[in-house]
Design a protein around this motif. Sequence first.
Motif, PDB file in Angstrom:
ATOM      1  N   ALA A 108      58.422  98.979  30.946  1.00  0.00           N
ATOM      2  CA  ALA A 108      58.547  99.325  32.362  1.00  0.00           C
ATOM      3  C   ALA A 108      59.912  99.928  32.673  1.00  0.00           C
ATOM      4  O   ALA A 108      60.066 100.628  33.670  1.00  0.00           O
ATOM      5  CB  ALA A 108      58.331  98.079  33.222  1.00  0.00           C
ATOM      6  N   GLU A 109      60.905  99.652  31.822  1.00  0.00           N
ATOM      7  CA  GLU A 109      62.266 100.109  32.130  1.00  0.00           C
ATOM      8  C   GLU A 109      63.012 100.469  30.848  1.00  0.00           C
ATOM      9  O   GLU A 109      62.930  99.749  29.845  1.00  0.00           O
ATOM     10  CB  GLU A 109      63.022  99.005  32.872  1.00  0.00           C
ATOM     11  CG  GLU A 109      64.414  99.392  33.332  1.00  0.00           C
ATOM     12  CD  GLU A 109      65.075  98.284  34.141  1.00  0.00           C
ATOM     13  OE1 GLU A 109      66.329  98.208  34.088  1.00  0.00           O
ATOM     14  OE2 GLU A 109      64.360  97.499  34.797  1.00  0.00           O
TER      15      GLU A 109
ATOM     16  N   CYS B 244      57.482 108.583  38.419  1.00  0.00           N
ATOM     17  CA  CYS B 244      58.323 107.441  38.089  1.00  0.00           C
ATOM     18  C   CYS B 244      59.594 107.521  38.917  1.00  0.00           C
ATOM     19  O   CYS B 244      59.730 108.385  39.783  1.00  0.00           O
ATOM     20  CB  CYS B 244      58.652 107.449  36.603  1.00  0.00           C
ATOM     21  SG  CYS B 244      59.678 108.867  36.117  1.00  0.00           S
TER      22      CYS B 244
ATOM     23  N   ALA C  30      49.171 102.099  32.493  1.00  0.00           N
ATOM     24  CA  ALA C  30      50.623 101.900  32.599  1.00  0.00           C
ATOM     25  C   ALA C  30      51.339 103.246  32.692  1.00  0.00           C
ATOM     26  O   ALA C  30      50.696 104.307  32.687  1.00  0.00           O
ATOM     27  CB  ALA C  30      51.127 101.111  31.393  1.00  0.00           C
TER      28      ALA C  30
ATOM     29  N   GLN D  43      55.973 101.785  34.577  1.00  0.00           N
ATOM     30  CA  GLN D  43      55.107 100.665  34.940  1.00  0.00           C
ATOM     31  C   GLN D  43      54.623  99.991  33.669  1.00  0.00           C
ATOM     32  O   GLN D  43      54.083 100.645  32.776  1.00  0.00           O
ATOM     33  CB  GLN D  43      53.902 101.139  35.770  1.00  0.00           C
ATOM     34  CG  GLN D  43      52.983 100.008  36.202  1.00  0.00           C
ATOM     35  CD  GLN D  43      51.834 100.497  37.057  1.00  0.00           C
ATOM     36  OE1 GLN D  43      51.982 101.480  37.798  1.00  0.00           O
ATOM     37  NE2 GLN D  43      50.686  99.849  36.967  1.00  0.00           N
ATOM     38  N   SER D  44      54.831  98.684  33.583  1.00  0.00           N
ATOM     39  CA  SER D  44      54.465  97.950  32.388  1.00  0.00           C
ATOM     40  C   SER D  44      52.940  97.802  32.259  1.00  0.00           C
ATOM     41  O   SER D  44      52.209  97.959  33.246  1.00  0.00           O
ATOM     42  CB  SER D  44      55.114  96.568  32.417  1.00  0.00           C
ATOM     43  OG  SER D  44      54.829  95.849  31.237  1.00  0.00           O
TER      44      SER D  44
ATOM     45  N   TYR E 283      62.479 103.963  35.442  1.00  0.00           N
ATOM     46  CA  TYR E 283      61.548 102.923  35.869  1.00  0.00           C
ATOM     47  C   TYR E 283      60.115 103.454  35.800  1.00  0.00           C
ATOM     48  O   TYR E 283      59.750 104.381  36.535  1.00  0.00           O
ATOM     49  CB  TYR E 283      61.861 102.468  37.288  1.00  0.00           C
ATOM     50  CG  TYR E 283      63.248 101.912  37.461  1.00  0.00           C
ATOM     51  CD1 TYR E 283      63.525 100.574  37.158  1.00  0.00           C
ATOM     52  CD2 TYR E 283      64.297 102.705  37.915  1.00  0.00           C
ATOM     53  CE1 TYR E 283      64.806 100.051  37.311  1.00  0.00           C
ATOM     54  CE2 TYR E 283      65.573 102.202  38.071  1.00  0.00           C
ATOM     55  CZ  TYR E 283      65.826 100.869  37.774  1.00  0.00           C
ATOM     56  OH  TYR E 283      67.092 100.361  37.920  1.00  0.00           O
TER      57      TYR E 283
END
Length: 389
Positions: A251-252, A287, A205, A195-196, A193
Motif C-alpha cells: 500500500a505504501e 494514487c 488492489a 491500496q493494499s 500511496y
Amino acid sequence: MIHIEKEILDVKEEVVLIRRTLHQIPEIGFEEEKTSAFIIQKLEAYGIEVYKHIAKTGVVGYLKGTIGDRTIAFRADMDALSMEEKTDVDYASKHKGMMHACGHDAHMSIVLGLAKLLSMHKDKVKDNIVFLFQPAEEGPGGAEPMIEERVIEKFHIDKIMGLHVFPEVKEGKIGCKKGPLMAQTGEFDIKVYGQSGHGAMPQKANDAIIIASNLLSIYQTIISRNINPTEGAVLTIGKMWGGERRNIIAAEVCLEGTLRAFSEEVYKKMKKRMIEIANGIEKMYDCRVEVIFRDMYPAVNNDENMVEDLVDAIGGENIDLIEPQMIAEDFSYFQRKIPGIFFFLGVKNEEKGHIYPLHNSRFTFNEEVLLTGIQVYVTFLRHIKGVAQ
C-alpha cells in the motif's frame, strides 16, 4: 611544489600538535564545545581578539591591521562525523563513534597556524584579518546561522577564503577553478500511496511498488532529456522500501534521494519536473504521491578575480584547474554575500598510503600539508598587499 618559508617551518611542531589534539576530540555539529574551548585558548594565547558563542559554538578571532581599510576572513569548519575511526594512529579519536574523517581538524589547524604567524608580525599586517571557525558544516549547516547573526557586518568582512583537504588532488598541489567549484545540493523524500490487497487478487488492489518503480524509471529521464547535456546535474535515488510481506500487495512505498547541480536554474528545473511527473503518475495510477524537498547548500561559486590573484600569487604550476565536483559545502552561503574563494588542498600520496577518500574511517594525510595551507594563505595576503613583505 610550493616553497615553505622558514618562519612557517618554525611553527610546524605547534601546528602538528594542534591538529593531533583536535583530532582526538571530534564533535558533531553545534556540539563542538571542547573544540571551541581549545580554539579560544589558542587565539587568546596569540593575543588575538576573541568573540565566542557565534551560532552556538562558533568562534571568531580578530586581528586589526595597521591600515585596516579592508577585512579578509579565513574560514575553518569545526565539526566531525559520527563514525568509528580505523586509522590506528596514536592520536586517534578519544570520542567513541566520532572521527575527523573529513579533515576539519586540518582546516582548523591551518587557520590557527596562520593566526599564530600573523600575531608574531602584527606590524606587517595591513588588512584586518578575521579567523572564522564555523560549526556544523557536515549538517545541518553553520555558515547560514553565522551570517544571520551578522558576522559579516559586525566585522566588516570584504572577502573570504576557505580550503578543504582533498584526496583527489596530489599532495603539494592546489585544486581550484573560476566559477562553480562544488554543487548546489538538496534531499528529497517521496511517498507513494496505493491500496493494499492479497497477492492472489491484484485486480482488487493498487500496487505501490509498481507505481514507485515506474516513477523511479521516469525520474531517470530528467537528466537525460530535460537538462542541457552541457550542464552538470545529478538525480540519485539511493533508498527505496515498502510492503509488508511477500503475498501482500504494498500500500505504501518510500524513496529517498538527492539532487545536485552547479546552476540554480537547473536545480529548480529538476525539482519542477519531479513534481510534474509525480502529478502525472497520480492521474495515471489513481494514487497519491507526496514529494518533500529539503534544499541544502547552494553551489560554491569562486570569485574570478580572487582565483586570478591566487594563481598569480602561488604560480600556475602549483594549481590543478580541477573539474567541478558534485560534493557540496556551506562555504557557499558566504559567497552569496561577499566575494570568496574556496580551493582544494591536495593530500593524495600513494607512497605513504594516503589514498582513502573523505568520510572514510581510514582517512588520513601527511601533516606537512598543513604548512602548505598556511603558506598559500600567507602568499595570497602578500600578493594582494594585505601583509607587507
